[in-house]
Design a protein around this motif. Sequence first.
Motif, PDB file in Angstrom:
ATOM      1  N   SER A  10     -26.783  91.959  91.246  1.00 29.21           N
ATOM      2  CA  SER A  10     -26.687  90.507  91.106  1.00 29.21           C
ATOM      3  C   SER A  10     -27.678  89.779  92.000  1.00 29.21           C
ATOM      4  O   SER A  10     -27.939  88.589  91.798  1.00 29.21           O
ATOM      5  CB  SER A  10     -25.268  90.042  91.442  1.00 29.21           C
ATOM      6  OG  SER A  10     -24.943  90.345  92.790  1.00 29.21           O
ATOM      7  N   ARG A  11     -28.252  90.476  92.978  1.00 26.81           N
ATOM      8  CA  ARG A  11     -29.226  89.835  93.869  1.00 26.81           C
ATOM      9  C   ARG A  11     -30.622  89.751  93.256  1.00 26.81           C
ATOM     10  O   ARG A  11     -31.495  89.080  93.799  1.00 26.81           O
ATOM     11  CB  ARG A  11     -29.292  90.592  95.203  1.00 26.81           C
ATOM     12  CG  ARG A  11     -28.012  90.493  96.016  1.00 26.81           C
ATOM     13  CD  ARG A  11     -28.023  91.453  97.186  1.00 26.81           C
ATOM     14  NE  ARG A  11     -28.047  92.845  96.729  1.00 26.81           N
ATOM     15  CZ  ARG A  11     -28.010  93.897  97.546  1.00 26.81           C
ATOM     16  NH1 ARG A  11     -27.966  93.698  98.857  1.00 26.81           N
ATOM     17  NH2 ARG A  11     -28.018  95.132  97.065  1.00 26.81           N
ATOM     18  N   LEU A  12     -30.832  90.446  92.140  1.00 21.99           N
ATOM     19  CA  LEU A  12     -32.130  90.360  91.463  1.00 21.99           C
ATOM     20  C   LEU A  12     -32.329  88.920  90.988  1.00 21.99           C
ATOM     21  O   LEU A  12     -31.464  88.369  90.305  1.00 21.99           O
ATOM     22  CB  LEU A  12     -32.173  91.317  90.279  1.00 21.99           C
ATOM     23  CG  LEU A  12     -33.540  91.496  89.612  1.00 21.99           C
ATOM     24  CD1 LEU A  12     -34.498  92.229  90.546  1.00 21.99           C
ATOM     25  CD2 LEU A  12     -33.403  92.268  88.306  1.00 21.99           C
TER      26      LEU A  12
ATOM     27  N   LEU B 255     -38.145  86.968  82.963  1.00 21.31           N
ATOM     28  CA  LEU B 255     -39.517  87.342  82.651  1.00 21.31           C
ATOM     29  C   LEU B 255     -40.393  87.295  83.899  1.00 21.31           C
ATOM     30  O   LEU B 255     -41.228  88.182  84.124  1.00 21.31           O
ATOM     31  CB  LEU B 255     -40.077  86.422  81.570  1.00 21.31           C
ATOM     32  CG  LEU B 255     -41.469  86.737  81.032  1.00 21.31           C
ATOM     33  CD1 LEU B 255     -41.513  88.131  80.409  1.00 21.31           C
ATOM     34  CD2 LEU B 255     -41.876  85.685  79.991  1.00 21.31           C
ATOM     35  N   ARG B 256     -40.218  86.273  84.720  1.00 22.82           N
ATOM     36  CA  ARG B 256     -40.993  86.173  85.959  1.00 22.82           C
ATOM     37  C   ARG B 256     -40.691  87.347  86.878  1.00 22.82           C
ATOM     38  O   ARG B 256     -41.589  87.921  87.500  1.00 22.82           O
ATOM     39  CB  ARG B 256     -40.682  84.848  86.666  1.00 22.82           C
ATOM     40  CG  ARG B 256     -41.175  83.617  85.926  1.00 22.82           C
ATOM     41  CD  ARG B 256     -41.229  82.411  86.861  1.00 22.82           C
ATOM     42  NE  ARG B 256     -39.921  82.073  87.396  1.00 22.82           N
ATOM     43  CZ  ARG B 256     -39.093  81.195  86.860  1.00 22.82           C
ATOM     44  NH1 ARG B 256     -39.434  80.553  85.741  1.00 22.82           N
ATOM     45  NH2 ARG B 256     -37.928  80.938  87.413  1.00 22.82           N
TER      46      ARG B 256
ATOM     47  N   ALA C 258     -43.195  90.656  88.079  1.00 26.11           N
ATOM     48  CA  ALA C 258     -43.437  90.980  89.482  1.00 26.11           C
ATOM     49  C   ALA C 258     -43.016  92.410  89.816  1.00 26.11           C
ATOM     50  O   ALA C 258     -43.707  93.113  90.563  1.00 26.11           O
ATOM     51  CB  ALA C 258     -42.689  89.996  90.384  1.00 26.11           C
ATOM     52  N   ALA C 259     -41.887  92.838  89.253  1.00 29.50           N
ATOM     53  CA  ALA C 259     -41.346  94.149  89.594  1.00 29.50           C
ATOM     54  C   ALA C 259     -41.941  95.283  88.764  1.00 29.50           C
ATOM     55  O   ALA C 259     -42.105  96.403  89.259  1.00 29.50           O
ATOM     56  CB  ALA C 259     -39.825  94.134  89.436  1.00 29.50           C
TER      57      ALA C 259
ATOM     58  N   ALA D  41     -37.376  95.235  80.091  1.00 30.15           N
ATOM     59  CA  ALA D  41     -37.264  95.639  81.492  1.00 30.15           C
ATOM     60  C   ALA D  41     -36.587  96.997  81.615  1.00 30.15           C
ATOM     61  O   ALA D  41     -37.002  97.844  82.410  1.00 30.15           O
ATOM     62  CB  ALA D  41     -36.486  94.594  82.280  1.00 30.15           C
ATOM     63  N   ALA D  42     -35.541  97.220  80.821  1.00 36.03           N
ATOM     64  CA  ALA D  42     -34.846  98.500  80.864  1.00 36.03           C
ATOM     65  C   ALA D  42     -35.780  99.640  80.476  1.00 36.03           C
ATOM     66  O   ALA D  42     -35.772 100.708  81.097  1.00 36.03           O
ATOM     67  CB  ALA D  42     -33.630  98.471  79.947  1.00 36.03           C
ATOM     68  N   ALA D  43     -36.595  99.416  79.450  1.00 31.84           N
ATOM     69  CA  ALA D  43     -37.556 100.445  79.041  1.00 31.84           C
ATOM     70  C   ALA D  43     -38.582 100.691  80.134  1.00 31.84           C
ATOM     71  O   ALA D  43     -38.955 101.836  80.413  1.00 31.84           O
ATOM     72  CB  ALA D  43     -38.239 100.031  77.747  1.00 31.84           C
TER      73      ALA D  43
END
Length: 247
Positions: A12-14, A122-123, A127-128, A150-152
């Motif tokens: 949840s901190r993401l 998306l932002r 970045a990650a 993102a999962a992929a």
Amino acid sequence: MPAPELWLLADSRLPTGGHAHSGGIEAAVRHGLVRAPADVASWLAGRVPTTGLVTAAAAAAACALVGTPRARGEDASAPVARGVPSRGERSVDWAPWDTAISARTPVAALREVSRQQGRAMLRTVRAAWPAAAVDGLGTRPHQALVLGVAAAAAAGTPHDAAALAVHHLVGQVCSAAVRLLGLDPLALAGVHARALAEHGPVVGKASDAGTAAALADDPDLLPTATTPLPEVLAVLHARSEGALFAS
């Protein structure tokens, strides 16, 4: 074992903007429909198999569409470079999938919520996971599509993407209930855990539906379940003043 990056997507901190949304429960609290942990569980029992199913299936489809071997299910045991698309990855036309999600979100306020969270996610993804296959998603994509990509990128599967979507929905509702009603966080943690266990079949159903839609390249195959009451409450919430959450 899930890739460590998937744990980040479940945290949840993401910074994806999810903390600003209640999963619709603020409007239910305001209208006296949710007062106790048992009410939160009942709210989730209606939301997860409907809205949750649709969102999770769309995320699973996006994960499969990206085209990594793991996402396609060709060899789930094969190592995948973290955040690096496979050489054979194909370009995805996201427009029909974006339209399909909009069609399954009949309330304009909820479509806006989805796009707000999608833009924030998306932002974070850029970045990650700089190599994530976000080209063509646009500047305000639906959240489910970004989550699947993102999962992929984090070496996940469509099932992982669907599970993350359900986890996000349940987590939003439970954490918002603590803030709105002053409920015992431990009691809500129990609600959260039991909801994830109870709705495990929804994750599997969403994963299967999303993967099938992606393989057929047909967004019309995505589920169409809905819940009218939360949609009506979403309209009322969008028109209300002094709300703690954006939705």
